[in-house]
Design a protein around this motif. Sequence first.
Motif, PDB file in Angstrom:
ATOM      1  N   VAL A 105       0.776  -1.322   0.174  1.00 59.43           N
ATOM      2  CA  VAL A 105       0.067   0.180  -0.096  1.00 59.43           C
ATOM      3  C   VAL A 105       0.782   1.264  -0.040  1.00 59.43           C
ATOM      4  N   VAL A 106       0.886   1.822  -1.069  1.00 60.40           N
ATOM      5  CA  VAL A 106       1.443   3.227  -1.309  1.00 60.40           C
ATOM      6  C   VAL A 106       1.037   4.229  -0.858  1.00 60.40           C
ATOM      7  N   ARG A 107      -0.223   4.530  -0.861  1.00 60.26           N
ATOM      8  CA  ARG A 107      -0.795   5.730  -0.633  1.00 60.26           C
ATOM      9  C   ARG A 107      -2.362   5.147  -0.475  1.00 60.26           C
ATOM     10  N   ARG A 108      -3.134   6.109   0.477  1.00 60.42           N
ATOM     11  CA  ARG A 108      -4.296   5.802   0.905  1.00 60.42           C
ATOM     12  C   ARG A 108      -4.939   7.207   1.275  1.00 60.42           C
ATOM     13  N   TRP A 109      -6.127   7.191   0.740  1.00 60.71           N
ATOM     14  CA  TRP A 109      -7.138   8.454   1.099  1.00 60.71           C
ATOM     15  C   TRP A 109      -8.547   8.068   1.844  1.00 60.71           C
ATOM     16  N   GLY A 110      -8.710   8.364   3.118  1.00 59.70           N
ATOM     17  CA  GLY A 110     -10.092   7.958   3.715  1.00 59.70           C
ATOM     18  C   GLY A 110     -10.954   8.894   3.262  1.00 59.70           C
ATOM     19  N   ALA A 111     -12.322   8.538   3.229  1.00 61.64           N
ATOM     20  CA  ALA A 111     -13.370   9.363   2.910  1.00 61.64           C
ATOM     21  C   ALA A 111     -14.353   9.772   3.841  1.00 61.64           C
ATOM     22  N   SER A 112     -14.088   9.181   5.114  1.00 60.70           N
ATOM     23  CA  SER A 112     -14.840   9.294   6.388  1.00 60.70           C
ATOM     24  C   SER A 112     -14.644  10.556   7.216  1.00 60.70           C
ATOM     25  N   GLY A 113     -15.588  10.761   8.088  1.00 60.34           N
ATOM     26  CA  GLY A 113     -15.285  12.023   9.075  1.00 60.34           C
ATOM     27  C   GLY A 113     -15.198  13.427   8.231  1.00 60.34           C
ATOM     28  N   GLY A 114     -16.181  13.266   7.203  1.00 59.89           N
ATOM     29  CA  GLY A 114     -16.424  14.598   6.521  1.00 59.89           C
ATOM     30  C   GLY A 114     -15.395  14.892   5.440  1.00 59.89           C
ATOM     31  N   LYS A 115     -14.444  14.077   5.408  1.00 60.03           N
ATOM     32  CA  LYS A 115     -13.288  14.531   4.272  1.00 60.03           C
ATOM     33  C   LYS A 115     -13.845  14.340   3.008  1.00 60.03           C
ATOM     34  N   GLY A 116     -14.758  13.336   2.678  1.00 63.61           N
ATOM     35  CA  GLY A 116     -15.207  13.133   1.475  1.00 63.61           C
ATOM     36  C   GLY A 116     -13.860  12.553   0.596  1.00 63.61           C
ATOM     37  N   PHE A 117     -14.403  12.149  -0.643  1.00 62.11           N
ATOM     38  CA  PHE A 117     -13.477  11.580  -1.536  1.00 62.11           C
ATOM     39  C   PHE A 117     -12.494  12.287  -2.140  1.00 62.11           C
ATOM     40  N   THR A 118     -11.372  11.914  -2.344  1.00 61.53           N
ATOM     41  CA  THR A 118     -10.392  12.784  -3.007  1.00 61.53           C
ATOM     42  C   THR A 118     -10.795  12.501  -4.301  1.00 61.53           C
ATOM     43  N   SER A 119     -10.221  13.539  -5.264  1.00 64.52           N
ATOM     44  CA  SER A 119     -10.672  13.580  -6.711  1.00 64.52           C
ATOM     45  C   SER A 119      -9.957  12.366  -7.532  1.00 64.52           C
ATOM     46  N   PRO A 120     -10.591  12.067  -8.425  1.00 64.77           N
ATOM     47  CA  PRO A 120     -10.076  10.936  -9.345  1.00 64.77           C
ATOM     48  C   PRO A 120      -8.887  11.633 -10.234  1.00 64.77           C
TER      49      PRO A 120
END
Length: 136
Positions: A105-120
């Motif tokens: 796993v090189v990079r991760r973006w969590g979407a919980s806690g109001g952060k939302g998804f990172t852009s494609p």
Amino acid sequence: MQRLQPLSVKTRDETTIVIDWRAHEVTVLVFLHDAHCFACQQLSCRYEQMRSELAVWDAALWLVWRGDRIPEGSNGVREESARLRRICLEGDAAGVVLVDRHGIVVRRWGASGGKGFTSPEEVVAAGQLLAAACPE
């Protein structure tokens, strides 16, 4: 550094397939909420539009839905146990993970806690950097 085992997922027709990290330079796992989440359905469409751009860099895209159903029109798969989701996202319910050809796993973006998804677009840029990096 976290190394993942190959992931078993189910397709819409209940066929079990294994995502093997060695098949591509980069694997993008987009862990979505269940099929009832309208925001995730829209996001999955945005990622689908980026699939060919990722393929240029030998990157595979997997839209992984939670639950027992894949929304109509999605090319996604589902993970029944959500085990890998919990491991990769460190407890987040949804997010994006970049995995290299060694299963790291090189990079991760969590979407919980109001952060939302990172852009494609941000994910594609990170995938391109990873694919172009020296393998050493």
